[in-house]
Design a protein around this motif. Structure first.
Motif, PDB file in Angstrom:
ATOM      1  N   ALA A 140      -2.180  -6.148   2.919  1.00  0.00           N
ATOM      2  CA  ALA A 140      -2.029  -7.426   3.617  1.00  0.00           C
ATOM      3  C   ALA A 140      -1.767  -8.567   2.646  1.00  0.00           C
ATOM      4  O   ALA A 140      -1.218  -9.601   3.023  1.00  0.00           O
ATOM      5  CB  ALA A 140      -3.284  -7.732   4.430  1.00  0.00           C
ATOM      6  N   VAL A 141      -2.192  -8.385   1.408  1.00  0.00           N
ATOM      7  CA  VAL A 141      -1.942  -9.381   0.363  1.00  0.00           C
ATOM      8  C   VAL A 141      -1.325  -8.643  -0.823  1.00  0.00           C
ATOM      9  O   VAL A 141      -1.523  -7.434  -0.976  1.00  0.00           O
ATOM     10  CB  VAL A 141      -3.254 -10.070  -0.094  1.00  0.00           C
ATOM     11  N   HIS A 142      -0.598  -9.375  -1.638  1.00  0.00           N
ATOM     12  CA  HIS A 142      -0.121  -8.804  -2.896  1.00  0.00           C
ATOM     13  C   HIS A 142      -0.834  -9.515  -4.038  1.00  0.00           C
ATOM     14  O   HIS A 142      -0.566 -10.687  -4.314  1.00  0.00           O
ATOM     15  CB  HIS A 142       1.397  -8.956  -3.032  1.00  0.00           C
ATOM     16  N   ARG A 146      -1.389 -10.351  -7.660  1.00  0.00           N
ATOM     17  CA  ARG A 146      -0.360 -10.373  -8.717  1.00  0.00           C
ATOM     18  C   ARG A 146      -0.727  -9.454  -9.876  1.00  0.00           C
ATOM     19  O   ARG A 146       0.154  -9.017 -10.616  1.00  0.00           O
ATOM     20  CB  ARG A 146      -0.138 -11.811  -9.233  1.00  0.00           C
ATOM     21  N   TYR A 147      -2.008  -9.149 -10.050  1.00  0.00           N
ATOM     22  CA  TYR A 147      -2.465  -8.336 -11.182  1.00  0.00           C
ATOM     23  C   TYR A 147      -2.566  -6.863 -10.792  1.00  0.00           C
ATOM     24  O   TYR A 147      -3.084  -6.052 -11.554  1.00  0.00           O
ATOM     25  CB  TYR A 147      -3.860  -8.820 -11.653  1.00  0.00           C
ATOM     26  N   CYS A 148      -2.097  -6.492  -9.595  1.00  0.00           N
ATOM     27  CA  CYS A 148      -2.332  -5.134  -9.075  1.00  0.00           C
ATOM     28  C   CYS A 148      -1.802  -4.062 -10.026  1.00  0.00           C
ATOM     29  O   CYS A 148      -0.640  -4.092 -10.413  1.00  0.00           O
ATOM     30  CB  CYS A 148      -1.662  -4.969  -7.718  1.00  0.00           C
ATOM     31  N   THR A 201     -10.823  -1.031   0.161  1.00  0.00           N
ATOM     32  CA  THR A 201     -10.047  -1.934   1.014  1.00  0.00           C
ATOM     33  C   THR A 201     -10.290  -3.399   0.697  1.00  0.00           C
ATOM     34  O   THR A 201     -11.420  -3.803   0.399  1.00  0.00           O
ATOM     35  CB  THR A 201     -10.357  -1.677   2.500  1.00  0.00           C
ATOM     36  N   ARG A 202      -9.236  -4.174   0.801  1.00  0.00           N
ATOM     37  CA  ARG A 202      -9.374  -5.623   0.690  1.00  0.00           C
ATOM     38  C   ARG A 202      -9.293  -6.287   2.072  1.00  0.00           C
ATOM     39  O   ARG A 202      -9.494  -7.488   2.202  1.00  0.00           O
ATOM     40  CB  ARG A 202      -8.272  -6.172  -0.244  1.00  0.00           C
ATOM     41  N   MET A 203      -8.977  -5.491   3.102  1.00  0.00           N
ATOM     42  CA  MET A 203      -8.723  -6.074   4.427  1.00  0.00           C
ATOM     43  C   MET A 203      -9.887  -6.857   5.026  1.00  0.00           C
ATOM     44  O   MET A 203      -9.664  -7.909   5.620  1.00  0.00           O
ATOM     45  CB  MET A 203      -8.312  -4.978   5.413  1.00  0.00           C
TER      46      MET A 203
HETATM   47  S1  SF4 Z   1      -5.117  -4.857  -5.793  1.00  0.00           S
HETATM   48 FE1  SF4 Z   1      -5.481  -3.635  -3.918  1.00  0.00          FE
HETATM   49  S2  SF4 Z   1      -5.164  -5.087  -2.216  1.00  0.00           S
HETATM   50 FE2  SF4 Z   1      -4.272  -6.009  -4.030  1.00  0.00          FE
HETATM   51  S3  SF4 Z   1      -2.068  -5.433  -3.949  1.00  0.00           S
HETATM   52 FE3  SF4 Z   1      -3.130  -3.890  -5.216  1.00  0.00          FE
HETATM   53  S4  SF4 Z   1      -3.701  -2.205  -3.836  1.00  0.00           S
HETATM   54 FE4  SF4 Z   1      -3.191  -4.020  -2.560  1.00  0.00          FE
END
Ligand code: SF4
Ligand SMILES: *Cc1c(COP(=O)(O)O)cnc(C)c1O
Length: 308
Positions: A92-94, A96-98, A166-168
C-alpha cells in the motif's frame, strides 16, 4: 503528489526521476501522520528523493541474497525451520529504503496459480515448522484469497506456526476487517503478526485501534523497524516508538540496520551509532521494550544480533 503535499517540485530536484524507477505510493493514513515537510520523519520514508539516483559503493540490487534463497518461485528459505512466502508483489506504500525495491516480483511471486508449488515445497519439507507470509504485503490480498492460502497451509500438518509481516494495519487501518480478525482467531496455528512501524507519529488513532483489534484475537503482535537516518536515529525517537507501540499492545522485536540496497544510501546509520542508541534505550526502558539490533548478511544462518 508533490503539489498535493504543498511541496514545490522545484525544491525536490530529481525526485520525479527517482519516482520513475520505484513509484511513489503513500496512503491517506500515513500522509495524515506526516507534516508537509520533506524532512518530516514519516514523510521522509515515502517521499521520492534525488539522493536515490546517486551510486553508493556497496549498495546493490539484491543486498541480502534473496534470489539465492528461492527454493521455488516465491518461497525463500534462509533459516532452519521457517520459510518466507512472497504472497503478493503489492504494497500500500512504497518505503524508499525497501530492501526489495528492485526485487523481480514478476518471477518470484507465489501468485494464485503458483501457491500450490510453494505449498507443495513446504509439504515436502517436514522440518519447516513456520511459514512467514510476506511480499510485498500479504494483507494486500483480499480476505477470501488470504483465507484460501491459509487453508492450503493448514492442510500441511507439520506447519504449526504462521506469521504475517505487514505494514497494512498502520497505513490502512480499515484493512483490519472482521473477516481478517476471524481468520486470525482460528486456532489451527500459533499465529504472529509482525508490524512495521519506524516512528511513533505513525501510530495514529486509527493505527492504534487496528493494532488493539489484532491483539484482541490473541495473536502475538510484534514490530520490526529499520534504523533510518533522519527518521528514528536518536534515542528519544526510538524510546518514544517503543512506548507508543507497547501502549497499542505491540512488542518491539527487531531494529534492523539498513540493508544496503541501491538507492537507499542516504538512509544509512552505521553500526556503532546503532549500538550506542541501544545502550541509551537500555538506560531508559524495561528490557522488553528494547528491540534487538540486527543486521542481515547473505549466507548467515540467522540475522546477526548486534545489541539487545
Ligand atoms: S518495506 Fe515492506 S511495506 Fe515497505 S515497500 Fe518494502 S515490502 Fe512494502
Ligand atoms: C528475516 C527472515 C525470516 C525471519 O527471521 P526471524 O529471525 O525468525 O524473525 C525468515 N525468513 C527469511 C527469508 C528472512 O529474511
Amino acid at each position: 503528489m508533490f503539489a498535493d503535499l504543498g511541496l514545490d517540485a522545484g525544491l525536490l530536484p530529481g525526485a520525479r526521476a527517482a519516482a520513475e524507477s520505484f513509484g511513489c505510493r503513500i496512503t491517506p493514513e500515513a500522509l495524515g501522520a506526516a507534516a508537509h515537510d520533506p524532512a518530516d520523519p514519516v514523510l521522509r520514508q515515502f517521499l521520492p528523493a534525488a539522493a536515490e539516483l546517486e551510486d553508493a559503493a556497496g549498495f546493490v540490487v539484491d543486498p541480502v541474497g534473496d534470489l539465492a534463497a528461492a527454493r521455488t518461485p516465491g518461497l525463500l528459505q534462509k533459516y532452519a525451520g521457517r520459510a518466507l512466502l512472497i504472497a503478493t508483489a503489492a504494497c500500500a506504500v512504497h518505503c524508499r529504503y525497501c530492501f526489495r525495491r528492485h526485487f523481480p516480483y514478476g518471477e518470484q511471486t507465489a501468485a494464485r496459480d503458483d501457491w500450490q508449488a510453494a505449498v507443495d515445497h513446504v509439504a515436502a519439507a517436514p522440518d519447516l515448522r513456520e511459514v512467514v507470509l510476506s511480499g510485498g504485503d500479504p494483507l494486500m490480498l483480499a480476505d477470501p484469497r488470504l483465507a484460501e492460502l491459509w487453508e492450503r497451509l493448514a492442510a500441511v500438518p507439520h506447519v504449526v506456526r504462521l506469521r504475517l509481516h505487514t505494514r497494512m494495519p498502520t497505513v490502512v487501518p480499515e484493512r483490519v476487517t472482521p473477516a481478517l480478525l476471524a481468520l486470525l482467531r482460528r486456532p489451527r496455528f500459533a499465529t504472529s503478526v509482525v508490524l512495521h512501524v519506524n516512528h511513533a507519529a505513525e501510530l495514529t488513532p486509527g493505527a492504534v485501534a487496528a493494532a488493539r483489534a489484532l491483539r484482541g484475537t490473541g495473536v502475538a503482535l510484534l514490530n520490526q523497524s529499520v534504523l533510518l537516518r533522519g527518521v528514528n536515529d536518536d534515542a528519544g525517537a526510538l524510546g518514544a516508538l517503543s512506548e507508543a507501540l507497547f501502549a497499542a499492545g505491540v512488542v518491539p522485536y527487531y531494529l534492523h540496520l539498513l540493508d544496503p540496497v541501491a538507492g537507499a544510501a542516504h538512509f544509512a546509520v552505521d553500526e556503532a551509532t546503532g549500538r550506542t542508541l541501544i545502550a541509551r534505550l537500555r538506560e531508559q526502558l524495561p528490557g522488553y521494550l528494547v528491540p534487538r539490533l540486527v543486521r542481515e548478511t547473505a549466507g548467515r544462518p540467522a540475522k546477526t544480533a548486534l545489541a539487545c
